[in-house]
Design a protein around this motif. Structure first.
Motif, mmCIF file in Angstrom:
data_model
loop_
_atom_site.group_PDB
_atom_site.id
_atom_site.type_symbol
_atom_site.label_atom_id
_atom_site.label_comp_id
_atom_site.label_asym_id
_atom_site.label_seq_id
_atom_site.Cartn_x
_atom_site.Cartn_y
_atom_site.Cartn_z
ATOM 1 N N LEU A 1 -0.253 2.449 2.283
ATOM 2 C CA LEU A 1 -0.845 1.483 3.214
ATOM 3 C C LEU A 1 -2.288 1.177 2.844
ATOM 4 C CD1 LEU A 1 0.620 2.887 6.534
ATOM 5 C CD2 LEU A 1 0.997 0.560 5.663
ATOM 6 N N ARG B 1 -3.067 -4.662 3.955
ATOM 7 C CA ARG B 1 -2.310 -3.662 4.718
ATOM 8 C C ARG B 1 -3.254 -2.678 5.406
ATOM 9 N NH1 ARG B 1 1.395 -3.144 0.026
ATOM 10 N NH2 ARG B 1 0.184 -1.307 -0.512
ATOM 11 N N LEU C 1 4.520 2.174 10.554
ATOM 12 C CA LEU C 1 5.255 1.638 9.408
ATOM 13 C C LEU C 1 6.659 1.193 9.796
ATOM 14 C CD1 LEU C 1 5.041 1.086 6.367
ATOM 15 C CD2 LEU C 1 5.850 3.411 5.975
ATOM 16 N N ASP D 1 6.651 -4.170 5.685
ATOM 17 C CA ASP D 1 6.011 -3.018 5.041
ATOM 18 C C ASP D 1 6.974 -1.850 4.906
ATOM 19 O OD1 ASP D 1 3.617 -4.320 4.655
ATOM 20 O OD2 ASP D 1 2.541 -3.257 6.235
ATOM 21 N N ASP E 1 9.143 -2.637 1.915
ATOM 22 C CA ASP E 1 8.364 -2.574 0.675
ATOM 23 C C ASP E 1 8.003 -1.131 0.312
ATOM 24 O OD1 ASP E 1 8.489 -5.320 0.421
ATOM 25 O OD2 ASP E 1 6.426 -5.662 1.110
#
Length: 101
Positions: free
Chosen positions: A28, A34, A66, A72, A75
């Motif tokens: 992150l 992010r 998250l 995110d 990913d």
């Protein structure tokens, strides 16, 4: 394979969950957009993150963050070659809640 025929997923241990949470934090923070979003939406400061590296509540909150933002989540899971459900299992392991198979 039909999902009704899958073997139930096992819960994750605390050590593995902490390791995954720390990987998630590094991931992150590795991207400015992010990182800014994390700090803005959670209200955490860089000092609080540093102080919370061994705090299950902070690590759990990071994983909860998250899991609540699918782009995110996907990913990160792809980048770390782990199924997204592992992030949820790690969250449950650290939060004290129970993973339901």
């Amino acid at each position: 394979m039909d999902s009704t025929n899958r073997k139930p997923a096992a819960a994750m241990g605390k050590d593995d969950a902490e390791a995954l949470a720390l990987q998630a934090l590094l991931w992150l923070l590795s991207d400015e957009t992010r990182a800014d979003r994390l700090l803005e939406l959670t209200g955490l400061t860089p000092d609080a993150l540093r102080a919370g590296l061994s705090d299950s509540a902070i690590l759990s909150a990071l994983l909860g963050y998250l899991t609540n933002y699918e782009p995110d989540l996907v990913d990160f899971a792809r980048a770390h070659n782990t199924p997204p459900e592992n992030i949820a299992k790690a969250y449950y392991a650290l939060s004290g809640d129970h993973w339901e198979n």
